[in-house]
Design a protein around this motif. Sequence first.
Motif, PDB file in Angstrom:
ATOM      1  N   LEU A  25       0.829  -1.207   0.000  1.00  0.00           N
ATOM      2  CA  LEU A  25       0.000   0.000   0.000  1.00  0.00           C
ATOM      3  C   LEU A  25       0.862   1.256   0.000  1.00  0.00           C
ATOM      4  CD1 LEU A  25      -2.859  -1.042   2.441  1.00  0.00           C
ATOM      5  CD2 LEU A  25      -3.041  -0.672  -0.034  1.00  0.00           C
ATOM      6  N   LEU A  28       1.826   1.799  -3.490  1.00  0.00           N
ATOM      7  CA  LEU A  28       0.683   2.324  -4.238  1.00  0.00           C
ATOM      8  C   LEU A  28       0.484   3.818  -3.950  1.00  0.00           C
ATOM      9  CD1 LEU A  28      -2.691   0.663  -4.867  1.00  0.00           C
ATOM     10  CD2 LEU A  28      -2.706   2.918  -3.845  1.00  0.00           C
ATOM     11  N   SER A  41     -12.691   9.089  -0.393  1.00  0.00           N
ATOM     12  CA  SER A  41     -12.537   7.644  -0.241  1.00  0.00           C
ATOM     13  C   SER A  41     -13.903   7.041   0.071  1.00  0.00           C
ATOM     14  CB  SER A  41     -11.556   7.339   0.895  1.00  0.00           C
ATOM     15  OG  SER A  41     -12.176   7.603   2.153  1.00  0.00           O
ATOM     16  N   THR A 131      -8.482   2.321  -2.918  1.00  0.00           N
ATOM     17  CA  THR A 131      -8.370   1.830  -4.298  1.00  0.00           C
ATOM     18  C   THR A 131      -9.722   1.703  -4.987  1.00  0.00           C
ATOM     19  OG1 THR A 131      -8.321  -0.481  -3.507  1.00  0.00           O
ATOM     20  CG2 THR A 131      -6.208   0.637  -3.833  1.00  0.00           C
ATOM     21  N   LEU A 136      -9.050   1.932  -8.877  1.00  0.00           N
ATOM     22  CA  LEU A 136      -7.811   1.207  -9.136  1.00  0.00           C
ATOM     23  C   LEU A 136      -8.056  -0.287  -8.984  1.00  0.00           C
ATOM     24  CD1 LEU A 136      -5.312   3.464  -7.131  1.00  0.00           C
ATOM     25  CD2 LEU A 136      -5.933   3.602  -9.554  1.00  0.00           C
ATOM     26  N   ARG A 138      -6.727  -2.995  -7.838  1.00  0.00           N
ATOM     27  CA  ARG A 138      -5.793  -3.739  -6.987  1.00  0.00           C
ATOM     28  C   ARG A 138      -6.511  -4.938  -6.402  1.00  0.00           C
ATOM     29  NH1 ARG A 138      -4.134  -4.023  -1.263  1.00  0.00           N
ATOM     30  NH2 ARG A 138      -2.075  -4.988  -1.309  1.00  0.00           N
TER      31      ARG A 138
END
Length: 215
Positions: A25, A28, A41, A131, A136, A138
């Motif tokens: 993380l 990232l 978020s 993410t 994203l 992931r």
Amino acid sequence: MGIATSRKDARAEVRQLIAAERRELADLLDGLRAEQWESPSLCGGWRVREVAAHMSMGFRLSLPATLGQLAKARGNLNRMTDRVARRDAAAHSGSELAAFLREGAYHPWTPPVGGFPAALGHDVVHGLDITVALGLDRRVPEDRLRVLLDGVRPSGLRFFGVDLSGVRLCAEDLDWSYGSGSAVYGTGQDLLMLAFGRRLPSGRLRGETSGRFTL
């Protein structure tokens, strides 16, 4: 003796999973663009920046400092963590926040309840808060998901305010399900987020009752 050794080995294994998750993380976060740090978020009211700051709070603040912040918040843990996350998000750059997570990869911090598996859940789910919100792709490694999904219990659902009455969570990419009733299908990591009280963007879940868990 054998049981104690087995438990010690299990704790050591989970700590390795925690360290790997934090390092990945951190990498990232180091790759995020400036505007992504300011994006919302899935953790209500927090940008990516606040989530990243919160993730390392447990091993940056000493116990006296934590108790002092809790006293300032009049004993309200949620108020305290929100205040500290906002303070630290404003005080540190993105690269600093990523470095805190990387440097704390092996820190023995755990939440008040749940031990190292709970610490792993804290890292994995907050990582997904970032993410998934950023779109994203992931994928959390299966060994980490297995520890957390196998640990889903009614007590944990109550703690996070999750109502799964009449619902059966069914992972599409893992041999895992939980509950009984109308099936809600999704990836294992998306269903884990439901178990931690998150709602997901539309299109990630399937099933007649999936709308209960969608933003």
